[in-house]
Design a protein around this motif. Structure first.
Motif, PDB file in Angstrom:
ATOM      1  N   UNK A  96       7.373  -5.241  -8.690  1.00  0.00           N
ATOM      2  CA  UNK A  96       8.829  -5.719  -9.029  1.00  0.00           C
ATOM      3  C   UNK A  96       9.157  -7.006  -8.496  1.00  0.00           C
ATOM      4  N   UNK A  97       9.688  -7.727  -9.314  1.00  0.00           N
ATOM      5  CA  UNK A  97       9.879  -9.163  -8.983  1.00  0.00           C
ATOM      6  C   UNK A  97      11.257  -9.131  -7.966  1.00  0.00           C
ATOM      7  N   UNK A  98      11.279  -9.529  -6.996  1.00  0.00           N
ATOM      8  CA  UNK A  98      12.234  -9.640  -6.106  1.00  0.00           C
ATOM      9  C   UNK A  98      12.781 -11.158  -5.755  1.00  0.00           C
ATOM     10  N   UNK A  99      12.033 -12.316  -6.254  1.00  0.00           N
ATOM     11  CA  UNK A  99      12.416 -13.527  -5.886  1.00  0.00           C
ATOM     12  C   UNK A  99      11.422 -14.389  -6.768  1.00  0.00           C
ATOM     13  N   UNK A 100      11.589 -15.820  -6.323  1.00  0.00           N
ATOM     14  CA  UNK A 100      10.647 -16.679  -7.213  1.00  0.00           C
ATOM     15  C   UNK A 100       9.340 -16.375  -6.471  1.00  0.00           C
ATOM     16  N   UNK A 101       8.203 -16.090  -7.434  1.00  0.00           N
ATOM     17  CA  UNK A 101       7.017 -15.883  -6.803  1.00  0.00           C
ATOM     18  C   UNK A 101       7.019 -14.859  -5.844  1.00  0.00           C
ATOM     19  N   UNK A 102       7.701 -13.824  -5.639  1.00  0.00           N
ATOM     20  CA  UNK A 102       7.826 -12.554  -4.610  1.00  0.00           C
ATOM     21  C   UNK A 102       7.982 -11.480  -5.365  1.00  0.00           C
ATOM     22  N   UNK A 103       7.328 -10.101  -5.094  1.00  0.00           N
ATOM     23  CA  UNK A 103       7.509  -9.112  -5.654  1.00  0.00           C
ATOM     24  C   UNK A 103       7.235  -7.932  -4.416  1.00  0.00           C
ATOM     25  N   UNK A 104       7.809  -6.851  -4.946  1.00  0.00           N
ATOM     26  CA  UNK A 104       7.467  -5.528  -4.043  1.00  0.00           C
ATOM     27  C   UNK A 104       6.402  -5.082  -4.877  1.00  0.00           C
ATOM     28  N   UNK A 105       5.325  -4.631  -4.055  1.00  0.00           N
ATOM     29  CA  UNK A 105       4.121  -3.966  -4.665  1.00  0.00           C
ATOM     30  C   UNK A 105       4.095  -2.488  -4.216  1.00  0.00           C
ATOM     31  N   UNK A 106       3.828  -1.838  -4.862  1.00  0.00           N
ATOM     32  CA  UNK A 106       3.271  -0.317  -4.461  1.00  0.00           C
ATOM     33  C   UNK A 106       1.527  -0.095  -4.946  1.00  0.00           C
ATOM     34  N   UNK A 107       0.901   0.398  -4.021  1.00  0.00           N
ATOM     35  CA  UNK A 107      -0.549   0.723  -4.156  1.00  0.00           C
ATOM     36  C   UNK A 107      -0.848   1.776  -3.803  1.00  0.00           C
ATOM     37  N   UNK A 108      -2.124   2.501  -4.406  1.00  0.00           N
ATOM     38  CA  UNK A 108      -2.967   3.636  -3.838  1.00  0.00           C
ATOM     39  C   UNK A 108      -4.089   3.294  -3.892  1.00  0.00           C
ATOM     40  N   UNK A 109      -4.781   3.463  -2.499  1.00  0.00           N
ATOM     41  CA  UNK A 109      -6.158   3.030  -2.259  1.00  0.00           C
ATOM     42  C   UNK A 109      -6.860   4.492  -2.186  1.00  0.00           C
ATOM     43  N   UNK A 110      -7.925   4.860  -2.862  1.00  0.00           N
ATOM     44  CA  UNK A 110      -8.651   6.109  -2.688  1.00  0.00           C
ATOM     45  C   UNK A 110     -10.134   5.789  -2.808  1.00  0.00           C
ATOM     46  N   UNK A 111     -10.711   5.317  -1.667  1.00  0.00           N
ATOM     47  CA  UNK A 111     -12.175   4.935  -1.580  1.00  0.00           C
ATOM     48  C   UNK A 111     -12.902   5.599  -0.371  1.00  0.00           C
ATOM     49  N   UNK A 112     -13.641   6.527  -0.791  1.00  0.00           N
ATOM     50  CA  UNK A 112     -14.375   7.116   0.372  1.00  0.00           C
ATOM     51  C   UNK A 112     -13.321   7.638   1.589  1.00  0.00           C
ATOM     52  N   UNK A 113     -13.658   7.323   2.711  1.00  0.00           N
ATOM     53  CA  UNK A 113     -12.423   7.596   3.460  1.00  0.00           C
ATOM     54  C   UNK A 113     -11.321   7.110   3.697  1.00  0.00           C
ATOM     55  N   UNK A 165      -8.157   6.414   2.002  1.00  0.00           N
ATOM     56  CA  UNK A 165      -7.021   6.489   1.078  1.00  0.00           C
ATOM     57  C   UNK A 165      -5.699   6.668   1.485  1.00  0.00           C
ATOM     58  N   UNK A 166      -4.810   6.084   0.745  1.00  0.00           N
ATOM     59  CA  UNK A 166      -3.279   6.271   1.295  1.00  0.00           C
ATOM     60  C   UNK A 166      -2.489   5.432   0.309  1.00  0.00           C
ATOM     61  N   UNK A 167      -1.255   5.703   0.289  1.00  0.00           N
ATOM     62  CA  UNK A 167      -0.121   5.023  -0.640  1.00  0.00           C
ATOM     63  C   UNK A 167       0.162   3.929   0.250  1.00  0.00           C
ATOM     64  N   UNK A 168       0.476   2.672  -0.190  1.00  0.00           N
ATOM     65  CA  UNK A 168       0.938   1.401   0.432  1.00  0.00           C
ATOM     66  C   UNK A 168       2.025   0.915  -0.304  1.00  0.00           C
ATOM     67  N   UNK A 169       3.072   0.210   0.227  1.00  0.00           N
ATOM     68  CA  UNK A 169       4.155  -0.508  -0.154  1.00  0.00           C
ATOM     69  C   UNK A 169       4.324  -1.593   0.718  1.00  0.00           C
ATOM     70  N   UNK A 170       4.834  -2.771  -0.034  1.00  0.00           N
ATOM     71  CA  UNK A 170       5.056  -3.973   0.650  1.00  0.00           C
ATOM     72  C   UNK A 170       5.341  -4.956  -0.191  1.00  0.00           C
ATOM     73  N   UNK A 171       4.962  -6.198   0.219  1.00  0.00           N
ATOM     74  CA  UNK A 171       5.223  -7.328  -0.455  1.00  0.00           C
ATOM     75  C   UNK A 171       3.850  -8.245  -1.064  1.00  0.00           C
ATOM     76  N   UNK A 172       4.068  -8.995  -2.277  1.00  0.00           N
ATOM     77  CA  UNK A 172       3.167  -9.848  -2.622  1.00  0.00           C
ATOM     78  C   UNK A 172       3.797 -10.975  -2.905  1.00  0.00           C
ATOM     79  N   UNK A 173       3.334 -11.980  -2.691  1.00  0.00           N
ATOM     80  CA  UNK A 173       3.905 -13.507  -3.032  1.00  0.00           C
ATOM     81  C   UNK A 173       2.968 -14.560  -3.283  1.00  0.00           C
TER      82      UNK A 173
END
Length: 129
Positions: free
Chosen positions: A19-36, A38-46
């Motif tokens: 989700x765009x929150x500013x110029x070249x800045x985004x909120x990111x929601x991710x889920x990692x599930x690889x072997x041991x 796994x988890x839901x992550x949230x934060x920023x990507x710029x």
């Protein structure tokens, strides 16, 4: 394509939403599930240090119940021909919590798998365009 949020949401492994929150800045929601790992992550990507047709830096800062990740990845583009571009990248990540205690070998394996998924997804997006 590597700076388009819709494309990034499709090709970055485990990202379910940007989700765009500013110029070249985004909120990111991710889920990692690889072997041991796994988890839901949230934060920023710029995106920063943007050099048109040459590359940029991608900063990802994510938090979850299993730990936090803070990664900086430098993406560089070099024209090879009129229809080909060489992409190189380098980066590092700082991990905390359970992620940091999981072990370097496991985390390195997860990072390698995610990198391969990224390039597979990117190749598919290129072919579709």
């Amino acid at each position: 394509m590597l700076m388009d949020p819709d494309t990034l949401a499709q090709i970055v492994p485990a990202v379910s939403r940007l989700e765009k929150v500013g110029e070249n800045e985004f909120n990111a929601i991710a889920e990692i599930k690889l072997g041991p790992v796994n988890g839901a992550f949230s934060g920023g990507l710029s995106l920063s240090d943007i050099r048109e047709n040459e590359g940029y830096n991608l900063h990802v800062k994510q938090t979850s119940k299993i730990g936090n990740a803070d990664a900086l990845i430098s993406i560089n583009l070099k024209p090879v021909s009129d229809s080909e571009t060489e992409l190189t990248f380098d980066g590092n990540a700082r991990l905390s919590g359970l992620l940091a205690r999981t072990g370097q070998r496991v985390i390195s394996g997860v990072a390698n798998t995610l990198t391969k998924q990224f390039f597979t997804n990117f190749e598919e997006a290129l072919a579709a365009s």
